[in-house]
Write a protein that holds these residues in place. Sequence first.
Motif, PDB file in Angstrom:
ATOM      1  N   ASN A  26       8.905  -3.607  -7.168  1.00  0.00           N
ATOM      2  CA  ASN A  26       8.285  -2.483  -6.497  1.00  0.00           C
ATOM      3  C   ASN A  26       9.374  -1.485  -6.129  1.00  0.00           C
ATOM      4  O   ASN A  26      10.449  -1.888  -5.691  1.00  0.00           O
ATOM      5  CB  ASN A  26       7.572  -3.007  -5.239  1.00  0.00           C
ATOM      6  CG  ASN A  26       6.777  -1.963  -4.519  1.00  0.00           C
ATOM      7  OD1 ASN A  26       6.318  -0.989  -5.100  1.00  0.00           O
ATOM      8  ND2 ASN A  26       6.610  -2.168  -3.228  1.00  0.00           N
ATOM      9  N   GLU A  28      10.240   2.227  -4.055  1.00  0.00           N
ATOM     10  CA  GLU A  28       9.831   3.302  -3.162  1.00  0.00           C
ATOM     11  C   GLU A  28      10.977   4.298  -3.087  1.00  0.00           C
ATOM     12  O   GLU A  28      12.113   3.972  -3.427  1.00  0.00           O
ATOM     13  CB  GLU A  28       9.497   2.757  -1.772  1.00  0.00           C
ATOM     14  CG  GLU A  28       8.277   1.852  -1.786  1.00  0.00           C
ATOM     15  CD  GLU A  28       7.888   1.331  -0.422  1.00  0.00           C
ATOM     16  OE1 GLU A  28       6.697   1.320  -0.128  1.00  0.00           O
ATOM     17  OE2 GLU A  28       8.788   0.919   0.343  1.00  0.00           O
ATOM     18  N   HIS A  77      -1.502  -1.734  -2.051  1.00  0.00           N
ATOM     19  CA  HIS A  77      -0.370  -1.210  -2.836  1.00  0.00           C
ATOM     20  C   HIS A  77      -0.659   0.147  -3.490  1.00  0.00           C
ATOM     21  O   HIS A  77      -0.282   0.383  -4.629  1.00  0.00           O
ATOM     22  CB  HIS A  77       0.089  -2.222  -3.893  1.00  0.00           C
ATOM     23  CG  HIS A  77       0.413  -3.559  -3.322  1.00  0.00           C
ATOM     24  ND1 HIS A  77       1.450  -3.762  -2.441  1.00  0.00           N
ATOM     25  CD2 HIS A  77      -0.174  -4.768  -3.487  1.00  0.00           C
ATOM     26  CE1 HIS A  77       1.478  -5.028  -2.087  1.00  0.00           C
ATOM     27  NE2 HIS A  77       0.510  -5.660  -2.707  1.00  0.00           N
ATOM     28  N   MET A  78      -1.321   1.022  -2.776  1.00  0.00           N
ATOM     29  CA  MET A  78      -1.591   2.367  -3.279  1.00  0.00           C
ATOM     30  C   MET A  78      -0.350   3.230  -3.076  1.00  0.00           C
ATOM     31  O   MET A  78       0.337   3.105  -2.063  1.00  0.00           O
ATOM     32  CB  MET A  78      -2.779   2.980  -2.532  1.00  0.00           C
ATOM     33  CG  MET A  78      -3.062   4.428  -2.895  1.00  0.00           C
ATOM     34  SD  MET A  78      -3.314   4.743  -4.647  1.00  0.00           S
ATOM     35  CE  MET A  78      -4.905   4.004  -4.905  1.00  0.00           C
ATOM     36  N   GLY A  79      -0.089   4.096  -4.034  1.00  0.00           N
ATOM     37  CA  GLY A  79       1.056   4.994  -3.940  1.00  0.00           C
ATOM     38  C   GLY A  79       0.714   6.261  -3.173  1.00  0.00           C
ATOM     39  O   GLY A  79      -0.332   6.867  -3.396  1.00  0.00           O
ATOM     40  N   TYR A  80       1.606   6.660  -2.273  1.00  0.00           N
ATOM     41  CA  TYR A  80       1.463   7.885  -1.477  1.00  0.00           C
ATOM     42  C   TYR A  80       2.688   8.758  -1.693  1.00  0.00           C
ATOM     43  O   TYR A  80       3.816   8.335  -1.437  1.00  0.00           O
ATOM     44  CB  TYR A  80       1.336   7.560   0.021  1.00  0.00           C
ATOM     45  CG  TYR A  80       0.033   6.896   0.374  1.00  0.00           C
ATOM     46  CD1 TYR A  80      -1.040   7.646   0.838  1.00  0.00           C
ATOM     47  CD2 TYR A  80      -0.131   5.520   0.237  1.00  0.00           C
ATOM     48  CE1 TYR A  80      -2.249   7.037   1.153  1.00  0.00           C
ATOM     49  CE2 TYR A  80      -1.331   4.902   0.548  1.00  0.00           C
ATOM     50  CZ  TYR A  80      -2.385   5.667   1.010  1.00  0.00           C
ATOM     51  OH  TYR A  80      -3.578   5.055   1.319  1.00  0.00           O
ATOM     52  N   TYR A  87       8.103   8.570  -1.677  1.00  0.00           N
ATOM     53  CA  TYR A  87       6.968   7.887  -2.284  1.00  0.00           C
ATOM     54  C   TYR A  87       6.964   6.468  -1.725  1.00  0.00           C
ATOM     55  O   TYR A  87       7.968   5.766  -1.799  1.00  0.00           O
ATOM     56  CB  TYR A  87       7.119   7.848  -3.816  1.00  0.00           C
ATOM     57  CG  TYR A  87       6.083   7.013  -4.504  1.00  0.00           C
ATOM     58  CD1 TYR A  87       4.838   7.534  -4.822  1.00  0.00           C
ATOM     59  CD2 TYR A  87       6.347   5.688  -4.835  1.00  0.00           C
ATOM     60  CE1 TYR A  87       3.880   6.761  -5.463  1.00  0.00           C
ATOM     61  CE2 TYR A  87       5.395   4.908  -5.474  1.00  0.00           C
ATOM     62  CZ  TYR A  87       4.163   5.452  -5.783  1.00  0.00           C
ATOM     63  OH  TYR A  87       3.220   4.675  -6.403  1.00  0.00           O
ATOM     64  N   GLN A  89       4.500   2.706  -0.956  1.00  0.00           N
ATOM     65  CA  GLN A  89       3.357   1.870  -1.306  1.00  0.00           C
ATOM     66  C   GLN A  89       3.150   0.832  -0.207  1.00  0.00           C
ATOM     67  O   GLN A  89       3.656  -0.293  -0.302  1.00  0.00           O
ATOM     68  CB  GLN A  89       3.594   1.149  -2.630  1.00  0.00           C
ATOM     69  CG  GLN A  89       3.599   2.040  -3.828  1.00  0.00           C
ATOM     70  CD  GLN A  89       3.808   1.243  -5.111  1.00  0.00           C
ATOM     71  OE1 GLN A  89       4.620   0.331  -5.157  1.00  0.00           O
ATOM     72  NE2 GLN A  89       3.066   1.590  -6.128  1.00  0.00           N
ATOM     73  N   TYR A 104      -1.251  10.424  -7.362  1.00  0.00           N
ATOM     74  CA  TYR A 104      -1.021   9.595  -6.178  1.00  0.00           C
ATOM     75  C   TYR A 104      -1.780  10.247  -5.032  1.00  0.00           C
ATOM     76  O   TYR A 104      -2.185  11.399  -5.126  1.00  0.00           O
ATOM     77  CB  TYR A 104       0.471   9.538  -5.817  1.00  0.00           C
ATOM     78  CG  TYR A 104       1.369   9.304  -7.004  1.00  0.00           C
ATOM     79  CD1 TYR A 104       1.468   8.044  -7.576  1.00  0.00           C
ATOM     80  CD2 TYR A 104       2.098  10.345  -7.571  1.00  0.00           C
ATOM     81  CE1 TYR A 104       2.279   7.820  -8.684  1.00  0.00           C
ATOM     82  CE2 TYR A 104       2.920  10.127  -8.672  1.00  0.00           C
ATOM     83  CZ  TYR A 104       2.999   8.868  -9.226  1.00  0.00           C
ATOM     84  OH  TYR A 104       3.795   8.659 -10.306  1.00  0.00           O
TER      85      TYR A 104
END
Length: 185
Positions: A26, A28, A77-80, A87, A89, A104
Motif C-alpha cells: 500500500n 500513500e 481502503h478507498m483512495g482520497y 493521497y 487510503q 479518487y
Amino acid sequence: MMVSMATTTTLLTFEEFEQLPDQPGNRELLNGELIELPVHERIPTEIAHRIFRQLHSVLLGAHGRGEASELGKVYIHMGYKMPGDTYVQPDVSVTHAGQPAERYLGGAPAIAIEAVSSTNTAEALDTKTELYFQFGAREVWRVYPKTRHIVVHVAGNSHTVSVRDVVRTPLLPGFELNVQDVLAV
C-alpha cells in the motif's frame, strides 16, 4: 568530533506518485512524502471489515429513516486525493454526502478509521490525522489491536475508548461500536 547523518527524502508530486509502478503493498503520499506499507496484515484487515459491516448497516438504516444526511457511503481502503500532493487510503472511511468523486474521492472523508498495525509509525499517523482534519474530516478513529483500545479524534480533542466500552458518534445516531467485539481476533 561528532558527525551526524541526515536522511534525505525526495518529495513527489501527485502526478509522479501516480506513475510509480504497481507493487504489492500500500502506498500513500503525505505532503509529497512517499509512505510505503507492506500488504495488509490479517488482524487489522479483519478489524477493518468488522467496522465496515457495522457502519454500513447502521448508515443504510439511518439513510432509510432520513437521518445522517450529511454522510455518504462507507468504504474499505478507498483512495482520497487531498491538496498538497497528498493521497491516503484509510482502512475504513465514511464519506461526506456529495463528496467530490472522480478517479479518487476528493478531500478527506467525514470519518477516517485507521486500524493500526506494526508497520504504522506514530509520525505518519499524526500527520495523516492532521491532514484529515485540515481537508474536512469530522472524526478520525485510530484502532489499536495490541493495546486493545480506540482513540477517537474530534477537531482538537481526543478520547480513548477502552475494550469494555463502545464508540459512539453524533454523526450517526444510534451507532454503537462495541470495542471488545471489534477487537476479538
